[in-house]
Design a protein around this motif. Sequence first.
Motif, PDB file in Angstrom:
ATOM      1  N   VAL A 160       0.875  -1.174   0.000  1.00 33.96           N
ATOM      2  CA  VAL A 160       0.000   0.000   0.000  1.00 33.96           C
ATOM      3  C   VAL A 160       0.905   1.214   0.000  1.00 33.96           C
ATOM      4  CG1 VAL A 160      -1.719   1.292   1.298  1.00 33.96           C
ATOM      5  CG2 VAL A 160      -1.827  -1.190   1.271  1.00 33.96           C
ATOM      6  N   ASP A 161       0.800   2.022  -1.054  1.00 34.12           N
ATOM      7  CA  ASP A 161       1.588   3.246  -1.088  1.00 34.12           C
ATOM      8  C   ASP A 161       0.712   4.416  -0.621  1.00 34.12           C
ATOM      9  OD1 ASP A 161      -0.060   3.738  -3.235  1.00 34.12           O
ATOM     10  OD2 ASP A 161       1.504   3.572  -4.738  1.00 34.12           O
ATOM     11  N   ALA A 162       1.302   5.589  -0.563  1.00 31.16           N
ATOM     12  CA  ALA A 162       0.597   6.765  -0.033  1.00 31.16           C
ATOM     13  C   ALA A 162      -0.666   7.084  -0.822  1.00 31.16           C
ATOM     14  CB  ALA A 162       1.530   7.968  -0.023  1.00 31.16           C
ATOM     15  N   SER A 163      -0.690   6.768  -2.104  1.00 26.84           N
ATOM     16  CA  SER A 163      -1.877   7.084  -2.913  1.00 26.84           C
ATOM     17  C   SER A 163      -3.052   6.167  -2.595  1.00 26.84           C
ATOM     18  CB  SER A 163      -1.542   7.009  -4.400  1.00 26.84           C
ATOM     19  OG  SER A 163      -1.232   5.676  -4.766  1.00 26.84           O
ATOM     20  N   SER A 164      -2.794   5.054  -1.917  1.00 28.41           N
ATOM     21  CA  SER A 164      -3.854   4.095  -1.588  1.00 28.41           C
ATOM     22  C   SER A 164      -4.366   4.222  -0.160  1.00 28.41           C
ATOM     23  CB  SER A 164      -3.344   2.668  -1.786  1.00 28.41           C
ATOM     24  OG  SER A 164      -2.882   2.477  -3.088  1.00 28.41           O
ATOM     25  N   LEU A 165      -3.908   5.222   0.566  1.00 31.85           N
ATOM     26  CA  LEU A 165      -4.265   5.321   1.981  1.00 31.85           C
ATOM     27  C   LEU A 165      -5.733   5.645   2.224  1.00 31.85           C
ATOM     28  CD1 LEU A 165      -1.104   7.032   3.478  1.00 31.85           C
ATOM     29  CD2 LEU A 165      -1.793   4.641   3.602  1.00 31.85           C
ATOM     30  N   SER A 166      -6.459   6.016   1.197  1.00 33.72           N
ATOM     31  CA  SER A 166      -7.895   6.258   1.374  1.00 33.72           C
ATOM     32  C   SER A 166      -8.722   5.052   0.925  1.00 33.72           C
ATOM     33  CB  SER A 166      -8.327   7.513   0.603  1.00 33.72           C
ATOM     34  OG  SER A 166      -8.055   7.363  -0.767  1.00 33.72           O
ATOM     35  N   ASP A 167      -8.068   3.986   0.471  1.00 33.54           N
ATOM     36  CA  ASP A 167      -8.746   2.772   0.014  1.00 33.54           C
ATOM     37  C   ASP A 167      -8.854   1.777   1.167  1.00 33.54           C
ATOM     38  OD1 ASP A 167      -9.612   0.425  -1.172  1.00 33.54           O
ATOM     39  OD2 ASP A 167      -8.221   0.537  -2.864  1.00 33.54           O
ATOM     40  N   GLU A 168     -10.017   1.710   1.790  1.00 36.37           N
ATOM     41  CA  GLU A 168     -10.223   0.882   2.974  1.00 36.37           C
ATOM     42  C   GLU A 168      -9.943  -0.595   2.697  1.00 36.37           C
ATOM     43  OE1 GLU A 168     -13.584  -0.020   6.391  1.00 36.37           O
ATOM     44  OE2 GLU A 168     -14.068   1.340   4.761  1.00 36.37           O
ATOM     45  N   ALA A 169     -10.384  -1.106   1.556  1.00 37.87           N
ATOM     46  CA  ALA A 169     -10.189  -2.516   1.223  1.00 37.87           C
ATOM     47  C   ALA A 169      -8.701  -2.844   1.102  1.00 37.87           C
ATOM     48  CB  ALA A 169     -10.922  -2.864  -0.067  1.00 37.87           C
ATOM     49  N   LYS A 170      -7.949  -1.966   0.473  1.00 37.12           N
ATOM     50  CA  LYS A 170      -6.509  -2.185   0.291  1.00 37.12           C
ATOM     51  C   LYS A 170      -5.780  -2.185   1.639  1.00 37.12           C
ATOM     52  CE  LYS A 170      -3.274  -2.067  -3.050  1.00 37.12           C
ATOM     53  NZ  LYS A 170      -2.941  -3.267  -3.751  1.00 37.12           N
ATOM     54  N   ILE A 171      -6.154  -1.264   2.516  1.00 39.35           N
ATOM     55  CA  ILE A 171      -5.543  -1.198   3.848  1.00 39.35           C
ATOM     56  C   ILE A 171      -5.867  -2.468   4.629  1.00 39.35           C
ATOM     57  CG2 ILE A 171      -5.599   0.003   6.085  1.00 39.35           C
ATOM     58  CD1 ILE A 171      -4.068   1.606   4.101  1.00 39.35           C
ATOM     59  N   LYS A 172      -7.122  -2.925   4.552  1.00 38.52           N
ATOM     60  CA  LYS A 172      -7.517  -4.142   5.277  1.00 38.52           C
ATOM     61  C   LYS A 172      -6.755  -5.364   4.752  1.00 38.52           C
ATOM     62  CE  LYS A 172     -11.993  -2.891   7.063  1.00 38.52           C
ATOM     63  NZ  LYS A 172     -13.394  -3.188   7.194  1.00 38.52           N
ATOM     64  N   GLU A 173      -6.599  -5.456   3.437  1.00 44.04           N
ATOM     65  CA  GLU A 173      -5.852  -6.569   2.849  1.00 44.04           C
ATOM     66  C   GLU A 173      -4.394  -6.550   3.318  1.00 44.04           C
ATOM     67  OE1 GLU A 173      -4.662  -8.342  -1.566  1.00 44.04           O
ATOM     68  OE2 GLU A 173      -5.551  -6.354  -1.419  1.00 44.04           O
ATOM     69  N   PHE A 174      -3.793  -5.367   3.317  1.00 41.87           N
ATOM     70  CA  PHE A 174      -2.411  -5.225   3.758  1.00 41.87           C
ATOM     71  C   PHE A 174      -2.269  -5.615   5.229  1.00 41.87           C
ATOM     72  CE2 PHE A 174       0.927  -2.717   5.784  1.00 41.87           C
ATOM     73  CZ  PHE A 174       2.024  -3.066   5.014  1.00 41.87           C
ATOM     74  N   MET A 175      -3.171  -5.111   6.074  1.00 46.10           N
ATOM     75  CA  MET A 175      -3.080  -5.393   7.501  1.00 46.10           C
ATOM     76  C   MET A 175      -3.339  -6.878   7.780  1.00 46.10           C
ATOM     77  SD  MET A 175      -1.901  -2.695   8.687  1.00 46.10           S
ATOM     78  CE  MET A 175      -1.785  -3.401  10.313  1.00 46.10           C
ATOM     79  N   ALA A 176      -4.237  -7.507   7.021  1.00 42.81           N
ATOM     80  CA  ALA A 176      -4.490  -8.941   7.205  1.00 42.81           C
ATOM     81  C   ALA A 176      -3.222  -9.742   6.912  1.00 42.81           C
ATOM     82  CB  ALA A 176      -5.635  -9.396   6.312  1.00 42.81           C
ATOM     83  N   ALA A 177      -2.509  -9.374   5.863  1.00 47.71           N
ATOM     84  CA  ALA A 177      -1.263 -10.063   5.524  1.00 47.71           C
ATOM     85  C   ALA A 177      -0.215  -9.857   6.620  1.00 47.71           C
ATOM     86  CB  ALA A 177      -0.732  -9.576   4.175  1.00 47.71           C
ATOM     87  N   GLN A 178      -0.112  -8.640   7.132  1.00 48.23           N
ATOM     88  CA  GLN A 178       0.852  -8.360   8.204  1.00 48.23           C
ATOM     89  C   GLN A 178       0.466  -9.072   9.493  1.00 48.23           C
ATOM     90  OE1 GLN A 178       3.769  -7.005   7.755  1.00 48.23           O
ATOM     91  NE2 GLN A 178       3.285  -6.577   5.621  1.00 48.23           N
ATOM     92  N   ASN A 179      -0.830  -9.110   9.793  1.00 45.93           N
ATOM     93  CA  ASN A 179      -1.295  -9.800  11.004  1.00 45.93           C
ATOM     94  C   ASN A 179      -1.030 -11.298  10.912  1.00 45.93           C
ATOM     95  OD1 ASN A 179      -2.163  -7.348  11.946  1.00 45.93           O
ATOM     96  ND2 ASN A 179      -4.301  -7.669  11.407  1.00 45.93           N
ATOM     97  N   SER A 180      -1.179 -11.855   9.714  1.00 44.63           N
ATOM     98  CA  SER A 180      -0.912 -13.276   9.512  1.00 44.63           C
ATOM     99  C   SER A 180       0.559 -13.581   9.783  1.00 44.63           C
ATOM    100  CB  SER A 180      -1.293 -13.661   8.080  1.00 44.63           C
ATOM    101  OG  SER A 180      -0.976 -14.996   7.838  1.00 44.63           O
ATOM    102  N   LEU A 181       1.444 -12.715   9.315  1.00 47.94           N
ATOM    103  CA  LEU A 181       2.873 -12.905   9.580  1.00 47.94           C
ATOM    104  C   LEU A 181       3.155 -12.785  11.071  1.00 47.94           C
ATOM    105  CD1 LEU A 181       5.780 -13.349   8.751  1.00 47.94           C
ATOM    106  CD2 LEU A 181       5.932 -10.903   8.185  1.00 47.94           C
ATOM    107  N   GLY A 182       2.573 -11.800  11.715  1.00 52.39           N
ATOM    108  CA  GLY A 182       2.775 -11.638  13.156  1.00 52.39           C
ATOM    109  C   GLY A 182       2.304 -12.853  13.936  1.00 52.39           C
TER     110      GLY A 182
END
Length: 197
Positions: free
Chosen positions: A83-105
């Motif tokens: 997710v780059d700075a231009s995608s910070l208003s895209d809720e779905a993209k942020i959720k997908e990114f955080m889900a991937a990071q949470n899975s790694l954690g």
Amino acid sequence: MKNLISVIVVIAALAFGALKYANSFVELDENANAKWSQVLNQYKRRADLVPNLVETVKGYAAHEQKVFEDVTNARSKSMQVSVDASSLSDEAKIKEFMAAQNSLGSALGRLMAVSENYPELKANQNFLSLQSQLEGTENRISVARRDYIDAVKEYNVAIRSFPGKFIVSIFYPEMKLKQGIEVSDEEMKNPKVSFDK
């Protein structure tokens, strides 16, 4: 003449103040983007440490193959979603990114729990160093996320409140609300490790 000069000075001061206020939205936007870059930086640091940690633990816990595969797969997925700075208003993209990071954690939590069952691993200097670096990285991630959340809050409040809402719509129509970071239910759970076959 004196009154005309006074009026011009007042109008100039008001115009300067309005321009300075309008430009503050750019600063808030750039601040939020910079904070997001720091979040990404810390996640990247964690992803870079994972292969070394996995290889170190693998040497001691060869039969824990599923845990290693889970960590490797989670790391791979976390590196694919960006997710780059231009995608910070895209809720779905942020959720997908955080889900991937949470899975790694979560996978790392299971790996660390497995490592607790190997006394000789716990004494290994390489493992201790990697564990310390990973712990420090997790703390940095937490701080970076907190800073990003604060920056997004300040930015979103500024562009939603009066008169900011009108100034943004006139001068910066491309500015949209940014998405914060939410903590998922999965992230709140303690990792579970089972040695049952």
